[in-house]
Design a protein around this motif. Structure first.
Motif: not given
Length: 479
Positions: A274-281, A286-293, A300-303
């Motif tokens: 669950a912790k691992a899934y929280e991390a990729i969530s 971050y990836l979604g915000r990067a794409q939208r904005t 960097k933070y997503a990676i």
């Protein structure tokens, strides 16, 4: 506040500060000065081509700083559509609202532009009223339509000496000393990519020289996705896990799918999973915000979350690890040809039947029913829409596809013969009409000539008859 990356901190602010690209810089300055003197160059776009880290992007921003341009940047590899690119390039037609700063349009990674949009972008370049600069690592992969509209400026690969000199200047400004053998190793492994070398130098300085050899080892070769996953799931060390995406030829959102798919196979305890899934969530956010904005610094933070965040989530399985490809990618790969055929059929329906895309999609469902139940009518549709054999199979299924295709071929031959017969009849009719017209023209011409001759005769003045002169003998004879 975290320290600014050295790549940004020591980015050249003037063209004269760019490392060993004097010939290229002279060409860039000559081109931009034509714009500034109100005499735009014949080619309104400039294409900077050369290996990564040779100074192409740096040139654009140094140029903007030196000549007071506002840069509008777009990266062609960020899965953006032609429509989105067009909106940015539209800014090349207009001046700033206040008229204080001109705009400079910068299109990075032009070698990743979709061929479908290349012609339209070439048209936009033709109409541009402000300079457009593009950058590409591989000149010949830039679509030809765009290459033809742009003036080429070549950037050469930096030598080991060039890279070392640049690193030494940074160290002097930081007041830091690094052993010469490590500097040489960084410069050598960078393959002329100064940006990568500066990043490696900062990593080595921050992480300590004891890890330098290990850190640099991961720059040596391009990693496969399985090697990257091995770094994420193979240790509990955050620093080592963050090296996973170095030299990985894959975007962060693609790598996220691989990590997501393999978490259930690697973690033993549900709470750690669950912790691992929280991390990729969080990485996905971050990836979604990067794409939208368009703020791709968020990558960097997503990676960090999808690598180090997953690596330290808990205890993982030991020993040999088998990694699995994402089901999403697998399904997309398997359905790629099918989706391509569907899109091709929809386009043909739109073109031949003058429909919108939505109408064409609904019509295709009806046509598919026809192809499954009425093979003769299906053959007529095949000819009318100009469908390929694969497209017929997509609509009818393998069992009926052969029959429909055979009927369609026969129909095409028949239509060709019929068309030829019609052409012959039309030719014959045209010849007869031409003969009739010629005869009528000749008759009309003869009548006109006759009428003119008669008219001329009537218009001739009548000659007065002269009286006969009487003589003495006439008088004598009368008597």
């Amino acid at each position: 506040m975290p320290e600014l990356p050295w790549v940004e901190k020591y980015r050249p602010r003037r063209l004269s500060e760019i490392v060993n690209q004097e010939d290229a810089i002279e060409k860039v300055k000559s081109w931009i000065e034509k714009w500034l003197h109100g005499n735009p160059p014949k080619k309104k776009a400039l294409l900077l081509a050369g290996p990564p880290g040779s100074g192409k992007t740096t040139t654009v921003y140094a140029l903007a700083n030196e000549y007071n341009f506002e840069v509008i940047e777009l990266n062609a590899s960020d899965e953006r559509t032609y429509e989105k690119i067009a909106r940015y390039v539209q800014a090349a037609y207009t001046m700033d609202i206040l008229g204080k700063r001109r705009k400079l349009i910068f299109l990075d990674e032009a070698d990743n532009i979709e061929p479908s949009g290349a012609k339209e972008i070439a048209k936009l370049i033709d109409r541009a009223r402000n300079p457009i600069i593009m950058a590409a690592n591989k000149y010949w992969e830039v679509p030809k339509e765009i290459r033809d509209k742009a003036e080429l400026v070549e950037y050469r690969r930096l030598s080991v000496r060039d890279v070392m000199n640049a690193l030494i200047r940074i160290l002097k400004r930081e007041g830091i000393t690094v052993p010469k053998d490590i500097l040489y190793e960084i410069a050598k492994r960078s393959s002329g990519d100064l940006r990568a070398a500066i990043n490696d130098l900062q990593t080595v300085v921050v992480g300590g020289y004891e890890d330098a050899k290990q850190v640099l080892a991961y720059r040596d070769v391009e990693k496969t996705v399985f090697q990257a996953l091995g770094l994420v799931f193979g240790s509990d060390n955050a620093k080592r896990a963050k090296m996973a995406t170095w030299n990985l030829d894959m975007t962060p959102d693609e790598f996220l799918l691989w990590v997501d798919e393999n978490i259930p196979h690697m973690y033993l305890k549900p709470e750690e999973m669950a912790k691992a899934y929280e991390a990729i969530s969080r990485a996905d956010i971050y990836l979604g915000r990067a794409q939208r904005t368009g703020n791709y610094s968020l990558w960097k933070y997503a990676i960090d979350m999808m690598t180090a965040g997953v690596a330290v989530a808990g205890t993982k399985k030991r020993g040999f690890a088998k990694f699995y490809p994402p089901n999403t990618l697998k399904m997309l790969a398997e359905s790629k040809e099918e989706r391509s055929l569907r899109d091709s059929i929809i386009k043909k329906i739109m073109r031949e039947m003058h429909m919108s895309k939505l109408e064409a999609i609904e019509t295709m469902k009806i046509i598919r029913t026809i192809f499954e139940n009425n093979l003769d009518l299906a053959a007529h549709f095949t000819v009318f829409l100009g469908l390929s054999e694969k497209e017929v199979e997509f609509l009818a299924g393998k069992e009926n596809a052969g029959t429909i295709w055979g009927k369609a071929l026969a129909l095409r031959r028949k239509l060709k013969l019929t068309k030829r017969e019609e052409e012959k009849v039309e030719e014959k009719v045209e010849e007869e009409i031409e003969e009739e017209v010629e005869e009528e023209v000749e008759e009309e011409a003869e009548e006109e000539i006759k009428e003119e001759e008669e008219k001329k005769e009537e218009e001739k003045p009548k000659e007065k008859r002269k009286g006969k002169q009487a003589t003495l003998f006439d008088f004598l004879g009368k008597k």
